[in-house]
Design an enzyme around this catalytic site. Structure first.
Site, PDB file in Angstrom:
ATOM      1  N   PRO A  86       5.118  34.975   9.239  1.00  0.00           N
ATOM      2  CA  PRO A  86       5.027  36.095   8.296  1.00  0.00           C
ATOM      3  C   PRO A  86       4.539  35.718   6.898  1.00  0.00           C
ATOM      4  O   PRO A  86       4.215  36.606   6.119  1.00  0.00           O
ATOM      5  CB  PRO A  86       6.458  36.620   8.204  1.00  0.00           C
ATOM      6  CG  PRO A  86       7.264  35.878   9.182  1.00  0.00           C
ATOM      7  CD  PRO A  86       6.500  34.664   9.602  1.00  0.00           C
ATOM      8  N   ASP A  89      -6.992  32.359   7.468  1.00  0.00           N
ATOM      9  CA  ASP A  89      -7.230  33.791   7.348  1.00  0.00           C
ATOM     10  C   ASP A  89      -6.656  34.319   6.038  1.00  0.00           C
ATOM     11  O   ASP A  89      -5.822  33.684   5.402  1.00  0.00           O
ATOM     12  CB  ASP A  89      -6.569  34.521   8.520  1.00  0.00           C
ATOM     13  CG  ASP A  89      -7.405  34.443   9.783  1.00  0.00           C
ATOM     14  OD1 ASP A  89      -8.581  34.045   9.681  1.00  0.00           O
ATOM     15  OD2 ASP A  89      -6.882  34.778  10.853  1.00  0.00           O
ATOM     16  N   LYS A 132     -10.848  37.947   6.493  1.00  0.00           N
ATOM     17  CA  LYS A 132     -11.573  39.210   6.563  1.00  0.00           C
ATOM     18  C   LYS A 132     -11.362  40.073   5.318  1.00  0.00           C
ATOM     19  O   LYS A 132     -11.977  41.099   5.175  1.00  0.00           O
ATOM     20  CB  LYS A 132     -11.099  40.003   7.787  1.00  0.00           C
ATOM     21  CG  LYS A 132     -11.169  39.202   9.067  1.00  0.00           C
ATOM     22  CD  LYS A 132     -12.254  39.700   9.976  1.00  0.00           C
ATOM     23  CE  LYS A 132     -12.177  39.073  11.336  1.00  0.00           C
ATOM     24  NZ  LYS A 132     -12.800  37.754  11.386  1.00  0.00           N
ATOM     25  N   GLY A 177      -2.404  34.278  10.518  1.00  0.00           N
ATOM     26  CA  GLY A 177      -1.141  34.960  10.229  1.00  0.00           C
ATOM     27  C   GLY A 177      -0.407  35.303  11.520  1.00  0.00           C
ATOM     28  O   GLY A 177      -1.032  35.547  12.551  1.00  0.00           O
ATOM     29  N   GLY A 178       0.922  35.285  11.458  1.00  0.00           N
ATOM     30  CA  GLY A 178       1.725  35.676  12.626  1.00  0.00           C
ATOM     31  C   GLY A 178       1.519  34.725  13.789  1.00  0.00           C
ATOM     32  O   GLY A 178       1.578  33.507  13.638  1.00  0.00           O
ATOM     33  N   ASP A 179       1.243  35.295  14.955  1.00  0.00           N
ATOM     34  CA  ASP A 179       0.939  34.501  16.149  1.00  0.00           C
ATOM     35  C   ASP A 179      -0.571  34.578  16.409  1.00  0.00           C
ATOM     36  O   ASP A 179      -1.161  35.651  16.311  1.00  0.00           O
ATOM     37  CB  ASP A 179       1.696  35.052  17.364  1.00  0.00           C
ATOM     38  CG  ASP A 179       1.434  34.199  18.589  1.00  0.00           C
ATOM     39  OD1 ASP A 179       2.160  33.211  18.792  1.00  0.00           O
ATOM     40  OD2 ASP A 179       0.463  34.503  19.331  1.00  0.00           O
ATOM     41  N   MET A 193      -1.933  47.175  12.238  1.00  0.00           N
ATOM     42  CA  MET A 193      -3.219  47.699  11.756  1.00  0.00           C
ATOM     43  C   MET A 193      -3.247  49.227  11.833  1.00  0.00           C
ATOM     44  O   MET A 193      -4.288  49.827  12.129  1.00  0.00           O
ATOM     45  CB  MET A 193      -4.387  47.126  12.590  1.00  0.00           C
ATOM     46  CG  MET A 193      -4.546  45.633  12.422  1.00  0.00           C
ATOM     47  SD  MET A 193      -5.799  44.954  13.501  1.00  0.00           S
ATOM     48  CE  MET A 193      -4.846  44.660  14.974  1.00  0.00           C
TER      49      MET A 193
HETATM   50  C1  LIG Z   1      -5.267  41.401  12.581  1.00  0.00           C
HETATM   51  S1  LIG Z   1      -3.546  41.739  12.833  1.00  0.00           S
HETATM   52  C2  LIG Z   1      -2.941  40.100  13.074  1.00  0.00           C
HETATM   53  C3  LIG Z   1      -1.530  40.044  13.568  1.00  0.00           C
HETATM   54  C4  LIG Z   1      -0.955  38.630  13.603  1.00  0.00           C
HETATM   55  N1  LIG Z   1      -1.666  37.777  14.525  1.00  0.00           N
HETATM   56  C5  LIG Z   1       0.527  38.643  13.972  1.00  0.00           C
HETATM   57  O1  LIG Z   1       0.906  38.193  15.048  1.00  0.00           O
HETATM   58  O2  LIG Z   1       1.303  39.108  13.117  1.00  0.00           O
HETATM   59  C6  LIG Z   1      -3.027  42.158  11.192  1.00  0.00           C
HETATM   60  C7  LIG Z   1      -1.894  43.166  11.175  1.00  0.00           C
HETATM   61  O3  LIG Z   1      -0.636  42.518  11.312  1.00  0.00           O
HETATM   62  C8  LIG Z   1       0.347  43.212  10.587  1.00  0.00           C
HETATM   63  N2  LIG Z   1       0.879  42.326   9.541  1.00  0.00           N
HETATM   64  C9  LIG Z   1       0.434  41.103   9.222  1.00  0.00           C
HETATM   65  N3  LIG Z   1       1.159  40.582   8.226  1.00  0.00           N
HETATM   66  C10 LIG Z   1       2.111  41.497   7.917  1.00  0.00           C
HETATM   67  C11 LIG Z   1       3.167  41.546   6.967  1.00  0.00           C
HETATM   68  N4  LIG Z   1       3.389  40.548   6.125  1.00  0.00           N
HETATM   69  N5  LIG Z   1       3.939  42.662   6.918  1.00  0.00           N
HETATM   70  C12 LIG Z   1       3.713  43.685   7.761  1.00  0.00           C
HETATM   71  N6  LIG Z   1       2.740  43.688   8.668  1.00  0.00           N
HETATM   72  C13 LIG Z   1       1.942  42.612   8.749  1.00  0.00           C
HETATM   73  C14 LIG Z   1      -0.333  44.423   9.965  1.00  0.00           C
HETATM   74  O4  LIG Z   1      -0.166  45.506  10.848  1.00  0.00           O
HETATM   75  C15 LIG Z   1      -1.767  43.961   9.893  1.00  0.00           C
HETATM   76  O5  LIG Z   1      -2.653  45.064   9.885  1.00  0.00           O
END
Ligand SMILES: C[S@@+](CC[C@H](N)C(=O)[O-])C[C@H]1O[C@@H](n2cnc3c(N)ncnc32)[C@H](O)[C@@H]1O
Length: 257
Positions: free
Chosen positions: A12, A35, A56, A87-89, A168
């Site tokens: 996160p 990213d 992006k 970010g995230g996974d 998103m």
């Molecule tokens: C392109 S996707 C990538 C997701 C990422 N791979 C993951 O597993 O979290 C980007 C979306 O993840 C969500 N997101 C990413 N970071 C966030 C955060 N800090 N708080 C809330 N939503 C987040 C939002 O919905 C954002 O539009």
């Protein structure tokens, strides 16, 4: 080829929520391609690496996916330890799969380091258990980016007993709420919009599904990523419980953390 690539999930944003393996890869990295949603605190864990934003959200037009593949492959062929930081996974709406296919086709050794996806971390950090016995037996994660993608998925979800998580989906929040209401979701279904979760700017909005469309993103958070959660489990978050306590006072359905 002596170089290699690690496709690493950064979680996160809070460095405390990285995996130990992610930290180890960052410490050893010679090149980090990251990213836009990766935080400076996480990047600081790669002090010896050249660091390049391939994100992006920069002012520049985003780098083409093929260019990112080419950069990783070239650096690995030159013997570098490359970290592709996402970010995230990396495999949850992160195009990590495409990058793995490109590395495999090029014969580059690679490793995937999972990260905590915002689809679970954003709700968890707001005190929302995406499944909770008796309230939700499953949760569905969908991208709100394209209606053609979310519509058939949400059409298959019954109004009760299930949690819907939308990534998103900020721009489509009105359309998604309208669709769920049309499908029989109660207008009062507890709903959360979690902005910049896991970062110092985190902002939580909780309210009924019927109010989601009218939620206004606070000034200063216009560029923040947001996750939407719809379902009875949202009612278990401390912010929802505070809202309930305040109901009757004419209090708005909005709580900043
Ligand atoms: C392109 S996707 C990538 C997701 C990422 N791979 C993951 O597993 O979290 C980007 C979306 O993840 C969500 N997101 C990413 N970071 C966030 C955060 N800090 N708080 C809330 N939503 C987040 C939002 O919905 C954002 O539009």
């Amino acid at each position: 080829v002596s170089g290699r690539v690690a496709i690493v999930g950064a979680g996160p944003g809070d460095p405390e929520l990285l995996t130990l393996r992610a930290v180890r890869e960052l410490e050893r990295a010679e090149l980090v391609l990251y990213d836009a949603l990766v935080s400076p605190e996480v990047l600081a864990l790669a002090p010896n690496a050249q660091r390049f934003s391939v994100g992006k959200r920069a002012f520049r037009p985003s780098m083409r996916q093929e260019t990112i593949h080419a950069l990783m492959i070239r650096a690995a062929r030159r013997g570098k330890r490359v970290v592709r930081l996402k970010g995230g996974d990396p495999f949850v709406f992160g195009r990590g799969g495409e990058e793995v296919l490109a590395l495999r086709a090029a014969g580059i050794p690679y490793e995937v380091v999972p990260g905590i996806s915002s689809s679970v971390s954003a709700p968890a950090l707001a005190g929302i258990p995406v499944t909770h016995r008796g309230l939700a037996a499953a949760f569905t994660v969908v991208s709100g980016h394209a209606e053609a993608a979310w519509r058939p998925v949400l059409a298959g979800i019954a109004p009760r007993g299930h949690t819907v998580v939308v990534l998103m989906g900020l721009a489509a929040r009105g359309a998604i709420a309208a669709f769920l209401l049309e499908r029989g979701f109660a207008p009062t279904t507890p709903t959360a919009l979690l902005l910049a979760a896991g970062t110092p700017r985190a902002h939580t909005w909780i309210g009924p599904l019927e109010a989601l469309a009218g939620f206004e993103v606070p000034v200063g958070l216009a560029d923040a990523p947001g996750t939407i959660v719809v379902g009875d489990v949202v009612g278990l978050s401390p912010a929802a419980l505070r809202r309930e306590a305040a109901e009757g006072d004419g209090e708005a359905y909005a709580h900043a953390r």
